[in-house]
Scaffold this motif. Structure first.
Motif, PDB file in Angstrom:
ATOM      1  N   ASN A  16       9.012  -6.876  -5.985  1.00 17.60           N
ATOM      2  CA  ASN A  16       7.915  -7.811  -5.748  1.00 17.60           C
ATOM      3  C   ASN A  16       6.844  -7.626  -6.829  1.00 17.60           C
ATOM      4  N   HIS A  56       3.276  -8.369  -6.251  1.00 14.04           N
ATOM      5  CA  HIS A  56       2.085  -8.766  -5.522  1.00 14.04           C
ATOM      6  C   HIS A  56       0.824  -8.311  -6.251  1.00 14.04           C
ATOM      7  N   TYR A  85      -3.369 -10.489  -0.844  1.00 12.09           N
ATOM      8  CA  TYR A  85      -3.167  -9.076  -0.536  1.00 12.09           C
ATOM      9  C   TYR A  85      -4.465  -8.334  -0.823  1.00 12.09           C
ATOM     10  N   ASP A 136       3.417  -3.948  -3.130  1.00 11.17           N
ATOM     11  CA  ASP A 136       4.755  -4.527  -3.031  1.00 11.17           C
ATOM     12  C   ASP A 136       5.432  -4.209  -1.705  1.00 11.17           C
ATOM     13  N   ASN A 137       4.933  -3.197  -0.981  1.00 10.77           N
ATOM     14  CA  ASN A 137       5.499  -2.841   0.322  1.00 10.77           C
ATOM     15  C   ASN A 137       4.764  -3.484   1.487  1.00 10.77           C
ATOM     16  N   SER A 189       3.480  -5.995   4.157  1.00  5.08           N
ATOM     17  CA  SER A 189       4.045  -7.189   4.790  1.00  5.08           C
ATOM     18  C   SER A 189       3.056  -7.753   5.799  1.00  5.08           C
ATOM     19  N   GLU A 190       3.394  -8.895   6.364  1.00  3.55           N
ATOM     20  CA  GLU A 190       2.523  -9.527   7.348  1.00  3.55           C
ATOM     21  C   GLU A 190       2.451  -8.690   8.620  1.00  3.55           C
ATOM     22  N   GLN A 200       0.726  -6.143   9.340  1.00  4.67           N
ATOM     23  CA  GLN A 200       0.830  -4.721   9.036  1.00  4.67           C
ATOM     24  C   GLN A 200      -0.465  -4.248   8.386  1.00  4.67           C
ATOM     25  N   LYS A 224      -2.811  -8.040   4.534  1.00  3.97           N
ATOM     26  CA  LYS A 224      -2.729  -9.396   3.996  1.00  3.97           C
ATOM     27  C   LYS A 224      -3.870 -10.225   4.560  1.00  3.97           C
TER      28      LYS A 224
END
Length: 336
Positions: free
Chosen positions: A31, A33, A111, A132-133, A135-136, A138, A180
């Motif tokens: 990713n 991000h 992010y 990059d780790n 997520s939604e 979270q 996020k």
């Protein structure tokens, strides 16, 4: 027999300490991000300027939230500056979240990293891995390592232990966490009723937002304020006096209780096993704390002396806590 039993108990609490956090190793995804870093500056020093200069070289957006005009340095090109005036008498944690709220309004990336000047990253590439780790639904957070303690700072070993033991799997490090933008909106992070850590953690659990602790690997450090013995001790007493209601049943109290039992029985019932136990326990303490706390070797030898000193700090903090509790009780109105 009692020496052996308390030795085993001391070993068990240190093993429990070492393994009690469920941390997640971050994978190297492909990713790409980009973060909006909300960096709150409450006090300016060389570490702050260095951190800003380093983060400004990365691909991530950097937004400096200047609290009460504390920032006195230079801003690299592309770094955004936001002024924030705090309200007198506001709790420290509430003021921090208010500053985060101010900065997030200028963020342009989905992010978000919330960070303040009390922490420092030693490996900036960690930011890319964390982003990059993420997520939604979270919240990604990380427990810091503490400064190396010199010979004259042995008293602070148990201060660091106390602070460190406040971070369980359900807790968020308010000085370093990622979310996020959708998650921020979903858990209503910056609503007026959600401007402190306890409320955020409560809503995160209520709305099934997972709190993930990333493996530190000594990439994130809690900066030493440079304060001396008196200020460090006064701060620790205040921290103890403001601890929650379940403080007396916390892990740090269990840890201290077991260590007291061990040293009492090791010296009171001296036998052939006692010297071995008195050597192994400090070594195990060093190994168990290695990733979070490190100190001069002589400090581990003097561990029981620092433990007794911390007893005094603990007692003063608890007495102050009781006095505050009594003072907050309002007398009921007298019946007519």
């Amino acid at each position: 027999m009692m020496v052996l039993l308390t030795f085993v108990l001391a070993m068990l609490v240190m093993i429990d300490y070492h393994y009690r956090y469920k941390t997640e190793t971050m994978l190297h995804f492909k990713n790409d991000h980009t973060l909006s870093i909300i960096y709150v500056v409450n006090h300016y020093n060389d570490h702050v300027q260095s951190a800003i200069d380093q983060m400004a070289t990365m691909k991530h957006e950097l937004i400096i939230v200047d609290v009460d005009g504390a920032f006195e340095g230079t801003l690299p090109d592309g770094v955004r500056h936001v002024s924030f005036e705090s309200s007198p008498g506001t709790r420290t944690i509430t003021r921090l979240f208010d500053a985060y709220r101010k900065g997030v309004n200028d963020a342009t990336h989905p992010y978000l990293l919330f960070m303040d000047d009390t922490h420092m990253l030693t490996q900036l590439k960690t930011l890319n891995t964390l982003a990059d780790n993420l997520s939604e639904n979270q919240i990604l957070t990380m427990k810091p390592s503490y400064p190396f303690r010199e010979k004259h700072e042995g008293y602070a070993m148990f201060y660091d232990l106390f602070d460190d033991m406040q971070f369980t799997n359900e807790k968020i490090n308010p000085h370093f966490f990622l979310m996020k933008e959708e998650t921020v909106s979903f858990c209503e992070l910056f609503e007026s009723a959600l401007n402190d850590l306890e409320a955020l953690e409560y809503y995160a659990h209520m709305k099934n937002i997972s709190i993930v602790h990333a493996t530190n690997q000594r990439n994130l450090f809690k900066l030493d304020s440079g304060a001396g013995y008196k200020l460090k001790t006064r701060t620790m007493i205040d921290t103890i006096s403001e601890a929650g209601r379940m403080f007396l049943f916390s892990r740090v109290i269990l840890f201290m209780f077991v260590f007291h039992l061990f040293y009492i029985f090791a010296f009171w019932y001296w036998n052939m096993f006692s010297p071995f136990a008195l050597i192994i326990v400090p070594i195990t303490y060093y190994v168990a704390m290695y990733n979070s706390h490190r100190a001069h070797p002589i400090n581990y030898v003097l561990l029981p002396m620092y433990m007794l000193y911390f007893d005094g700090v603990l007692i003063v903090g608890i007495i102050r806590k009781i006095i505050k509790k009594i003072g907050s009780i309002k007398p009921s109105a007298k019946p007519n």
